[in-house]
Structures are given as structure tokens and as C-alpha cells.
Design a protein around this motif. Sequence first.
Motif, PDB file in Angstrom:
ATOM      1  N   UNK A 226       0.729  -1.237   0.272  1.00  0.00           N
ATOM      2  CA  UNK A 226       0.018  -0.031  -0.010  1.00  0.00           C
ATOM      3  C   UNK A 226       0.996   1.278  -0.033  1.00  0.00           C
ATOM      4  N   UNK A 227       2.007   1.128   0.528  1.00  0.00           N
ATOM      5  CA  UNK A 227       3.154   2.250   0.432  1.00  0.00           C
ATOM      6  C   UNK A 227       3.976   2.583  -0.949  1.00  0.00           C
ATOM      7  N   UNK A 228       4.017   1.272  -1.511  1.00  0.00           N
ATOM      8  CA  UNK A 228       4.917   1.160  -2.423  1.00  0.00           C
ATOM      9  C   UNK A 228       4.602   2.065  -3.683  1.00  0.00           C
ATOM     10  N   UNK A 229       3.321   2.040  -3.615  1.00  0.00           N
ATOM     11  CA  UNK A 229       3.017   2.819  -5.054  1.00  0.00           C
ATOM     12  C   UNK A 229       3.123   4.283  -4.858  1.00  0.00           C
ATOM     13  N   UNK A 230       3.171   4.734  -3.457  1.00  0.00           N
ATOM     14  CA  UNK A 230       3.595   6.242  -3.568  1.00  0.00           C
ATOM     15  C   UNK A 230       4.983   6.266  -3.645  1.00  0.00           C
ATOM     16  N   UNK A 231       5.748   5.485  -3.342  1.00  0.00           N
ATOM     17  CA  UNK A 231       7.095   5.550  -3.608  1.00  0.00           C
ATOM     18  C   UNK A 231       7.629   5.552  -5.278  1.00  0.00           C
ATOM     19  N   UNK A 232       6.889   4.566  -6.035  1.00  0.00           N
ATOM     20  CA  UNK A 232       7.106   4.816  -7.295  1.00  0.00           C
ATOM     21  C   UNK A 232       6.601   5.818  -8.021  1.00  0.00           C
ATOM     22  N   UNK A 233       5.384   6.467  -7.473  1.00  0.00           N
ATOM     23  CA  UNK A 233       4.865   7.734  -8.113  1.00  0.00           C
ATOM     24  C   UNK A 233       6.002   8.970  -7.799  1.00  0.00           C
ATOM     25  N   UNK A 234       6.302   9.074  -6.560  1.00  0.00           N
ATOM     26  CA  UNK A 234       7.367  10.293  -6.509  1.00  0.00           C
ATOM     27  C   UNK A 234       8.663   9.887  -7.185  1.00  0.00           C
TER      28      UNK A 234
END
Length: 308
Positions: A226-234
Motif C-alpha cells: 500500500x505504500x510502495x505505489x507512492x514511492x514509485x509515483x514520487x
Amino acid sequence: MLLEGKTAIVTGSGAGLGLAYAQELARHGAAVVVNDVDAEAAESAVASIRSEGGRAAACVAPVGSTEAAEQLVSTAVEEFGGLDILVTNAGILRDRSLLKMTDEDFDAVIGVHLRGTFTAVRAAFAHFKSHQVPGRIICIGSPTGQRGTFGQTNYAAAKAGIVGMVRTWALEMRRSEVCVNAVIPVAATAMTKTVPYFQKAVEADDRGEPMPDFFRKTLGFGTADDVAGLVAFLASDDAAEITGQVIGAGGDRLQVWNHPQAAAEALHAGGWDVEALQGEGRRLIEEHLQTVGEKLPELPAELRPEQG
């Protein structure tokens, strides 16, 4: 693909949250340097990425020293020809209340989290600037650094310090078009698995089932994915206008944390001497006392930990 042609370093990515970040970056096309102090864990993480068609290489080193930071960057350049993304995730815990915390406990956590972030970011930014790369830096914070947690003096200091550095770096790196942000994950980890409050969420995750809505929605607590998507987006070009921010992710919730600012203010002619503080000053402060620590809501009866 979102990150095709990019190369990323993820510190502390042999397992847990760091592994999820590395796998997600690779899934979107980035070549990934996996870092861990455990060679077996690092190689296993590399194998998991390669088995899905991704590209990865291991760099076994304890973060903190300048030499380790330079080794990370060198590995990215030698293995994949450059560097575009850095995720500073490596961390350790040495939890003890203040009077029980030793100098060694404090220094170890500060060394890995705070110094490890500083040296890795310095090395990555040097590469970005000298090669005119509009790089992306994602530093992993924690709710503890935002609010405090009993028994985590060292960890709270390190995570709060990381956020302070991110805000400073956003100013220093703007001209080089390098974006740097902090991510605050709220997810099941080895630490939360030992906390009875999260028992039902962890058990559901272990069974491969969705966590109950109370955890995912009310608490904003979920899995590493659930957190990994934010990391990839940033890490992507889509986030070119986002820098110096503190962004939380967990379960179904996304949060943008505000920067600290005054909750109240007043003027007193001639300044605030003790007498003025005993009266008007005291009233102002006591009427605007801020909360300390994370206050979790009561668990619904069906989600309370089993006794015995």
C-alpha cells in the motif's frame, strides 16, 4: 513503463517495506540496486525481482559511512550506467525508555537512520548535479517522528531529523531540478506484528486476506504494498512539481502532512517577562496545548486480540 530507463537505489531493501519498494520500482521498469547488511537477504531480493523480469543487483553494506554511500552510487553506475532515484529506507530499532537507553542504543539508531540518510543523499545528489540528472530522492520517515512514541527517543529523533533535512534539501536542490520528499508509511512490519492492537490485521494479511476496514480506513493501516505505489509515483517524472513534502500512506489512506507552524500567537508590549507569562502568556499556552503521541481509537469488539 513509468520508470523505464531509470536506475534506483533502495537502502535496507532485503526484506519488509524496503523490499516492497524495490519490487514496485522494478515492476515499473527501473533497474534496482538492492542494499542490505545481510548478503543472503539481498541476493534473495535480487532473485525475486529478476524472476519477474526485472533488473537488479545487490550492494551489501551497512549504511551510515561515506564509503558505503559512495559504494551504493558506484554499484548503480557500474551495473546499470547511472543513477536516477534514491530511496533511503534502511533502519534499525533499539527501543528503551529514556533512563534505560544507553549511548550505544542512541548512537546506533542515529547512525543508521539519520547519518545513513545524510550520507546516501549527499552521494546521490553529487551524482545528480555533476551529471545534470533531475533525480528523485524519497526518504522514509515514520509517524513516530511526527508525533513521538514511548520508548523511542532515538528513533523519534532520527525520523524527525530526516523530515527536517528533506525540507532543507528541497531548497538546496531546486535549481538542479532534483525533487526530494519524505514518505510516512503506516504498514504491517516486524515491529507492528508484535503489537496486540494490530493482531487481527496481521493475521488477515498472513492468510492473504484483506485487512478489516477498521484498519485500512479508520487507521489508514495496511500492507507494505500500500505504500510502495507512492514511492514509485514520487520517483517518476509525473512528480516533477512535488518536492519538500511529507506524505503519508497506509491502507486506503493518503495524507499530506503540514509543515509545523504557530498554533497561536500574541504580542505583549515590552516583551514577555515572567509576570506577563504567569498571566496572559499562561492562558495563551494552556488554551492551545498540542497533542503528544498517537492516540489510537478503541478497537471494535470483534477485532480485539484474543486472550490466553
